[in-house]
Structure formats: C-alpha cells, structure tokens
Design a protein around this motif. Structure first.
Motif, PDB file in Angstrom:
ATOM      1  N   GLY A 289      39.072  57.261  34.786  1.00  0.00           N
ATOM      2  CA  GLY A 289      38.870  57.243  36.220  1.00  0.00           C
ATOM      3  C   GLY A 289      40.127  56.846  36.952  1.00  0.00           C
ATOM      4  O   GLY A 289      41.085  56.335  36.352  1.00  0.00           O
ATOM      5  N   PHE A 290      40.104  57.090  38.267  1.00  0.00           N
ATOM      6  CA  PHE A 290      41.216  56.731  39.133  1.00  0.00           C
ATOM      7  C   PHE A 290      40.745  55.744  40.192  1.00  0.00           C
ATOM      8  O   PHE A 290      39.677  55.933  40.796  1.00  0.00           O
ATOM      9  CB  PHE A 290      41.791  57.979  39.808  1.00  0.00           C
ATOM     10  N   SER A 291      41.530  54.681  40.414  1.00  0.00           N
ATOM     11  CA  SER A 291      41.278  53.709  41.479  1.00  0.00           C
ATOM     12  C   SER A 291      39.900  53.057  41.292  1.00  0.00           C
ATOM     13  O   SER A 291      39.673  52.417  40.260  1.00  0.00           O
ATOM     14  CB  SER A 291      41.427  54.400  42.842  1.00  0.00           C
ATOM     15  N   GLN A 292      38.989  53.191  42.250  1.00  0.00           N
ATOM     16  CA  GLN A 292      37.637  52.650  42.045  1.00  0.00           C
ATOM     17  C   GLN A 292      37.037  53.170  40.750  1.00  0.00           C
ATOM     18  O   GLN A 292      36.389  52.430  40.003  1.00  0.00           O
ATOM     19  CB  GLN A 292      36.718  53.046  43.201  1.00  0.00           C
ATOM     20  N   GLY A 293      37.238  54.452  40.492  1.00  0.00           N
ATOM     21  CA  GLY A 293      36.710  55.041  39.264  1.00  0.00           C
ATOM     22  C   GLY A 293      37.329  54.451  38.024  1.00  0.00           C
ATOM     23  O   GLY A 293      36.673  54.315  36.982  1.00  0.00           O
ATOM     24  N   ALA A 294      38.611  54.070  38.106  1.00  0.00           N
ATOM     25  CA  ALA A 294      39.272  53.413  36.983  1.00  0.00           C
ATOM     26  C   ALA A 294      38.644  52.054  36.722  1.00  0.00           C
ATOM     27  O   ALA A 294      38.403  51.666  35.574  1.00  0.00           O
ATOM     28  CB  ALA A 294      40.764  53.272  37.243  1.00  0.00           C
ATOM     29  N   CYS A 295      38.402  51.307  37.794  1.00  0.00           N
ATOM     30  CA  CYS A 295      37.786  49.981  37.653  1.00  0.00           C
ATOM     31  C   CYS A 295      36.397  50.095  37.031  1.00  0.00           C
ATOM     32  O   CYS A 295      36.033  49.311  36.140  1.00  0.00           O
ATOM     33  CB  CYS A 295      37.704  49.289  39.008  1.00  0.00           C
ATOM     34  N   LEU A 296      35.616  51.079  37.490  1.00  0.00           N
ATOM     35  CA  LEU A 296      34.274  51.271  36.946  1.00  0.00           C
ATOM     36  C   LEU A 296      34.333  51.710  35.483  1.00  0.00           C
ATOM     37  O   LEU A 296      33.571  51.217  34.645  1.00  0.00           O
ATOM     38  CB  LEU A 296      33.508  52.292  37.781  1.00  0.00           C
ATOM     39  N   ALA A 297      35.247  52.623  35.175  1.00  0.00           N
ATOM     40  CA  ALA A 297      35.376  53.085  33.791  1.00  0.00           C
ATOM     41  C   ALA A 297      35.750  51.941  32.856  1.00  0.00           C
ATOM     42  O   ALA A 297      35.163  51.775  31.775  1.00  0.00           O
ATOM     43  CB  ALA A 297      36.425  54.196  33.712  1.00  0.00           C
ATOM     44  N   LEU A 298      36.711  51.125  33.263  1.00  0.00           N
ATOM     45  CA  LEU A 298      37.121  49.993  32.436  1.00  0.00           C
ATOM     46  C   LEU A 298      35.980  49.000  32.252  1.00  0.00           C
ATOM     47  O   LEU A 298      35.772  48.481  31.142  1.00  0.00           O
ATOM     48  CB  LEU A 298      38.333  49.298  33.070  1.00  0.00           C
ATOM     49  N   GLU A 299      35.238  48.737  33.325  1.00  0.00           N
ATOM     50  CA  GLU A 299      34.140  47.770  33.230  1.00  0.00           C
ATOM     51  C   GLU A 299      33.021  48.282  32.336  1.00  0.00           C
ATOM     52  O   GLU A 299      32.453  47.532  31.534  1.00  0.00           O
ATOM     53  CB  GLU A 299      33.606  47.448  34.629  1.00  0.00           C
ATOM     54  N   CYS A 300      32.702  49.587  32.462  1.00  0.00           N
ATOM     55  CA  CYS A 300      31.669  50.171  31.601  1.00  0.00           C
ATOM     56  C   CYS A 300      32.074  50.097  30.133  1.00  0.00           C
ATOM     57  O   CYS A 300      31.257  49.738  29.270  1.00  0.00           O
ATOM     58  CB  CYS A 300      31.422  51.624  31.995  1.00  0.00           C
ATOM     59  N   PHE A 301      33.330  50.435  29.853  1.00  0.00           N
ATOM     60  CA  PHE A 301      33.806  50.358  28.477  1.00  0.00           C
ATOM     61  C   PHE A 301      33.727  48.932  27.953  1.00  0.00           C
ATOM     62  O   PHE A 301      33.294  48.684  26.823  1.00  0.00           O
ATOM     63  CB  PHE A 301      35.238  50.877  28.391  1.00  0.00           C
ATOM     64  N   ALA A 302      34.147  47.977  28.775  1.00  0.00           N
ATOM     65  CA  ALA A 302      34.186  46.580  28.334  1.00  0.00           C
ATOM     66  C   ALA A 302      32.796  46.023  28.071  1.00  0.00           C
ATOM     67  O   ALA A 302      32.606  45.243  27.141  1.00  0.00           O
ATOM     68  CB  ALA A 302      34.899  45.726  29.385  1.00  0.00           C
ATOM     69  N   ARG A 303      31.840  46.412  28.883  1.00  0.00           N
ATOM     70  CA  ARG A 303      30.485  45.864  28.714  1.00  0.00           C
ATOM     71  C   ARG A 303      29.707  46.541  27.604  1.00  0.00           C
ATOM     72  O   ARG A 303      28.667  46.034  27.163  1.00  0.00           O
ATOM     73  CB  ARG A 303      29.728  45.953  30.038  1.00  0.00           C
ATOM     74  N   GLN A 304      30.185  47.713  27.150  1.00  0.00           N
ATOM     75  CA  GLN A 304      29.632  48.393  25.972  1.00  0.00           C
ATOM     76  C   GLN A 304      28.104  48.429  25.977  1.00  0.00           C
ATOM     77  O   GLN A 304      27.438  47.688  25.261  1.00  0.00           O
ATOM     78  CB  GLN A 304      30.137  47.745  24.679  1.00  0.00           C
ATOM     79  N   GLN A 305      27.559  49.336  26.751  1.00  0.00           N
ATOM     80  CA  GLN A 305      26.122  49.572  26.727  1.00  0.00           C
ATOM     81  C   GLN A 305      25.744  50.201  25.386  1.00  0.00           C
ATOM     82  O   GLN A 305      26.551  50.292  24.480  1.00  0.00           O
ATOM     83  CB  GLN A 305      25.735  50.491  27.887  1.00  0.00           C
ATOM     84  N   ASP A 306      24.524  50.684  25.256  1.00  0.00           N
ATOM     85  CA  ASP A 306      24.063  51.258  23.997  1.00  0.00           C
ATOM     86  C   ASP A 306      24.648  52.655  23.826  1.00  0.00           C
ATOM     87  O   ASP A 306      23.975  53.674  23.951  1.00  0.00           O
ATOM     88  CB  ASP A 306      22.530  51.320  23.986  1.00  0.00           C
ATOM     89  N   TRP A 307      25.953  52.699  23.543  1.00  0.00           N
ATOM     90  CA  TRP A 307      26.624  53.991  23.436  1.00  0.00           C
ATOM     91  C   TRP A 307      26.350  54.663  22.093  1.00  0.00           C
ATOM     92  O   TRP A 307      26.531  55.865  21.960  1.00  0.00           O
ATOM     93  CB  TRP A 307      28.121  53.801  23.577  1.00  0.00           C
ATOM     94  N   GLY A 308      25.981  53.895  21.103  1.00  0.00           N
ATOM     95  CA  GLY A 308      25.830  54.441  19.764  1.00  0.00           C
ATOM     96  C   GLY A 308      26.706  53.689  18.785  1.00  0.00           C
ATOM     97  O   GLY A 308      27.582  52.931  19.172  1.00  0.00           O
ATOM     98  N   GLN A 309      26.474  53.903  17.522  1.00  0.00           N
ATOM     99  CA  GLN A 309      27.182  53.164  16.478  1.00  0.00           C
ATOM    100  C   GLN A 309      28.689  53.370  16.604  1.00  0.00           C
ATOM    101  O   GLN A 309      29.185  54.485  16.726  1.00  0.00           O
ATOM    102  CB  GLN A 309      26.719  53.632  15.097  1.00  0.00           C
ATOM    103  N   GLY A 310      29.414  52.271  16.617  1.00  0.00           N
ATOM    104  CA  GLY A 310      30.863  52.320  16.685  1.00  0.00           C
ATOM    105  C   GLY A 310      31.430  52.291  18.084  1.00  0.00           C
ATOM    106  O   GLY A 310      32.616  52.061  18.266  1.00  0.00           O
ATOM    107  N   GLY A 311      30.603  52.510  19.100  1.00  0.00           N
ATOM    108  CA  GLY A 311      31.088  52.472  20.470  1.00  0.00           C
ATOM    109  C   GLY A 311      31.865  53.717  20.866  1.00  0.00           C
ATOM    110  O   GLY A 311      32.025  54.657  20.089  1.00  0.00           O
TER     111      GLY A 311
END
Length: 213
Positions: free
Chosen positions: A94-116
């Motif tokens: 993502g870019f700007s706001q989207g970058a912040c959201l993308a980084l936060e989603c990655f960091a919080r690691q929802q149930d993405w599946g085995q291995g992340g």
C-alpha cells in the motif's frame, strides 16, 4: 473491490490506496511493476479514505477505522486463497494510508493460514501501533509514541519513507522497522533523501523483484 485474476497466477497481492486515492489508482502499480501474472485485489475505502485523521492519532480514535480496514483486507486475502493461492504466496502492499494499513494488517497476523503471509510493502508508511505510549514528541508531529505488541512474525517487509515526509515521521518508520524485525520478520527500510511522499522507482523495483522470485 477491483480485481485482476490471471489464470495460473503464482502469487497474489492485496493493494491498498492512500487518502483520496482509489482501487483503480493503486491497481495500476501492477503495470508499472510489470507483473501481468500476479493475481491482485484492490479494496476501496469508504469515501476514499481509510481513516479521517493522521495515522498518528490516539489508539482509541484509530481503532474502529483500523478494524474496518482489516476486515476489507481479510476478505481480499480470503478471496485469493479461495482461488488456490496459499497464504505464503500472498503479499500486502500500500501507499501512504494504505501502507500504514497494510503494515498493521501484516503485523497483527489474522488467520491467514499456516505460515502466515509472504510479506508486505509499505510505500511511505509506518505501523499504526497497538496502544498509546510515552509523551507527545516533535519527531512525531506532536503525537505520542505507540506500543507495538505483535505476535511472532515471518515473511519479508519493505518500508520506505523520505527523510522529510509531510505525513510519515521518519521516527515512526524507523520504529516500525525495528518492531517488525524484533517480531521475527526480515525487514528492509529504505530512506530517501530530502522531502517527499510518493511511490519511488526503488519501491517498484522491490515489488517486482519479490513477486517475480
């Protein structure tokens, strides 16, 4: 949510636009990066903004907007997984706001599946954080520090920022890189000289290299 879903895609990408941008705008990064064989989804924020304030705003103020954004990202990841892509072949960017959201989603690691997830690209962004911490600082444009309480992570992280970005303090970008590295991710922080707030050619090259690997 706009989509490009080529047959036989070997990798997937969720793209998040910045404030005032659109899913169509951010999806055009695929063309700039020459990634015709990557399956990509681009959610669009209500009113073209993921939140109405700076991402540096207090945690309680940011929480509902971050939660809503994370739901949009989770739906996009689920759709890519339903297409047959495993989580470890799916990236966020993502870019700007989207970058912040993308980084936060990655960091919080929802149930993405085995291995992340495979990783995340934050073009002109930083982590939103999980709690307020410390006192207001000029280095953070008069806002407080944030705590970064995240689970153990794997995958690759690219964070870029200009030395004098009008929206993303260099301190927050550096703190974000440090927090994600401490959590276990392989992190590269790219600091561009001078003032600016844009997706740079180095960003595009990093995206192309990772998704063509």
């Amino acid at each position: 949510m706009l989509a490009r879903m080529p047959a036989g895609a070997k990798a997937g990408l969720v793209l998040l636009h910045g404030r005032g941008g659109s899913s169509r705008d951010i999806l055009s990064l695929l063309d700039h990066a020459a990634l015709p064989d990557v399956a990509a989804l681009a959610p669009e924020a209500p009113g073209n903004s993921w939140w109405p304030t700076s991402f540096l705003a207090p945690t309680a103020q940011m929480a509902p907007f971050v939660a809503a954004g994370m739901q949009s990202v989770a739906k996009a990841v689920a759709r890519l997984r339903d297409s047959g892509l495993p989580a470890d072949r799916i990236w966020l960017a993502g870019f700007s706001q989207g970058a912040c959201l993308a980084l936060e989603c990655f960091a919080r690691q929802q149930d993405w599946g085995q291995g992340g997830l495979a990783g995340v690209f934050g073009f002109s962004g930083g982590l939103v954080g999980t709690a307020d911490h410390g006192t207001a600082s000029p280095e953070l444009m008069g806002h407080r520090d944030k705590a970064f309480d995240y689970p153990a992570l794997t995958g690759k992280v690219w964070i870029s920022v200009h030395e004098r970005d009008p929206h993303i303090p260099l301190k927050r970008a550096r703190d974000s890189a440090r927090a994600l590295k401490d959590a276990g991710a392989a992190v590269q922080l790219q600091v561009f000289p001078g003032a600016g707030h844009a997706v740079m050619r180095e960003d595009i090259a990093a995206l192309r290299g990772a998704l063509n690997a």
